[in-house]
Design an enzyme around this catalytic site. Structure first.
Site, mmCIF file in Angstrom:
data_model
loop_
_atom_site.group_PDB
_atom_site.id
_atom_site.type_symbol
_atom_site.label_atom_id
_atom_site.label_comp_id
_atom_site.label_asym_id
_atom_site.label_seq_id
_atom_site.Cartn_x
_atom_site.Cartn_y
_atom_site.Cartn_z
ATOM 1 N N GLU A 165 -5.597 -4.277 -6.944
ATOM 2 C CA GLU A 165 -4.361 -3.718 -6.385
ATOM 3 C C GLU A 165 -4.517 -3.398 -4.899
ATOM 4 O O GLU A 165 -4.639 -2.227 -4.511
ATOM 5 C CB GLU A 165 -3.941 -2.454 -7.147
ATOM 6 C CG GLU A 165 -3.386 -2.733 -8.536
ATOM 7 C CD GLU A 165 -2.806 -1.494 -9.201
ATOM 8 O OE1 GLU A 165 -2.956 -0.371 -8.657
ATOM 9 O OE2 GLU A 165 -2.206 -1.636 -10.285
ATOM 10 N N GLU A 255 -2.133 -6.275 -15.463
ATOM 11 C CA GLU A 255 -2.108 -4.853 -15.830
ATOM 12 C C GLU A 255 -0.665 -4.372 -15.919
ATOM 13 O O GLU A 255 0.116 -4.566 -14.997
ATOM 14 C CB GLU A 255 -2.873 -4.023 -14.791
ATOM 15 C CG GLU A 255 -2.882 -2.525 -15.077
ATOM 16 C CD GLU A 255 -3.646 -1.735 -14.026
ATOM 17 O OE1 GLU A 255 -4.713 -2.222 -13.561
ATOM 18 O OE2 GLU A 255 -3.182 -0.655 -13.635
#
Length: 333
Positions: A165, A255
């Protein structure tokens, strides 16, 4: 006339038995036996036979905290009882992660070897988070992925997620993330020419539309990460994904959670189902966050359940989110 009926009945019975045997044979195969080596074509993930597929699975939490679940017994339970196709091993870099504790690499290796033995796909996740930019530990990433690719790149079930991320106002796609990804991809491809590589996108892997404006070229089997939490992200993020898909960007949701982005509150069942319908409609693979027992709402286990990492969970061991995700996974898409 009666004999003709009996012959037709016999042919129908043989066909029916063959169909049932074929179904049983397919169901008895592991995900890797069913699908083999994966490839990307357009926005779709294809199996070895060229058929569009949607992988679905579970992510570990940080291996420094919940690495006890990265073992063969737990992965086998997830395969056989939850019907997962893919396991994600989340190797945090900081917060006690790999940069401070190199021994955590063994948890990734345990995951790869268990997945190989069980016929599951495995995502090796270089979990960029607190550090923001993937450039912060690029040298370490190059060394790590070189070793993983050189050792395990011959396996058909290995998937690389090279920056979880990326985040921060200065962490741009074209200026920061893409150049990093190109270096890491080049290193992996020296040893593994074919396996899937998934690249994180800006703003905690939400700006897939930005990556679609300037995609990585020169390599095949590259996908891009989209992350969401059903209680925090809705139509606006799906619209970004639609724009990226329209431009030909292949997406893999490595995710997602049923809660707010904080991991708390929920599960938001209606919102989660909306997302799951969207992902199914576009054949986008997904991995749910996460296998832990710390008592957060996005965790699959209730507080302190299975402290040893044995699997074989009972209904009372599962959180509301865990019960929902198990039910979804046990339904074939």
């Amino acid at each position: 006339m009666g004999m003709l009926r009996w012959l037709r009945w016999g042919v129908a019975c043989v066909a029916c038995i063959a169909f049932l045997v074929g179904c049983a044979s397919t169901e008895s195969k592991t995900p890797v036996e069913r699908h083999g080596a994966l490839r990307v074509e357009g926005t779709f993930l294809l199996n070895e036979q060229g058929k569009k597929i949607q992988l679905r699975g579970i992510s570990s939490h940080g291996l420094q905290w919940y690495g006890r679940y990265a073992n063969k017994a737990v992965l086998q339970w997830l395969r056989d009882d939850w019907h997962i196709d893919v396991w994600r091993a989340a190797l945090y870099l900081t917060e006690g992660g790999y940069i401070q504790n190199r021994a955590l690499k063994q948890r990734v290796i345990d995951s790869i070897e268990a997945a190989r033995d069980l016929g599951l796909y495995v995502v090796v996740d270089w979990h960029v988070l607190r550090e923001g930019t993937p450039q912060a530990y690029k040298k370490d990433a190059l060394e790590f992925f070189t070793e993983i690719a050189a050792t395990y790149g011959h396996l058909p079930n290995l998937i690389y997620e090279i920056c979880n991320e990326p985040n921060g106002k200065d962490v741009t796609w074209s200026g920061v993330i893409k150049p990093y990804a190109e270096e890491v991809i080049a290193r992996i491809r020296q040893y593994d020419p074919d396996n899937l590589i998934i690249v994180g996108t800006p703003t905690w892997s939400q700006d897939v539309d930005v990556a679609a404006e300037d995609p990585i070229t020169g390599w095949s089997n590259i996908m891009y990460t989209l992350h969401f939490y059903a209680g925090s992200h809705g139509k606006e993020l799906r619209d970004k994904a639609e724009r990226a898909l329209a431009k030909g960007l292949p997406i893999f949701v490595t995710e997602w959670g049923t809660t707010l982005a904080s991991g708390h509150e929920g599960p938001f069942i209606k919102e989660s189902e909306e997302w799951l319908s969207f992902l199914k409609r576009h054949s986008i693979s997904w991995i749910n966050w996460s296998l832990n027992n710390k008592g957060e709402d996005s965790g699959l286990l209730v507080y302190n359940a299975d402290r040893e990492g044995k699997g074989t969970w009972k209904e009372e061991d599962l959180s509301p989110s865990g019960k929902f995700i198990r039910k979804i996974l046990r339904k074939r898409p």
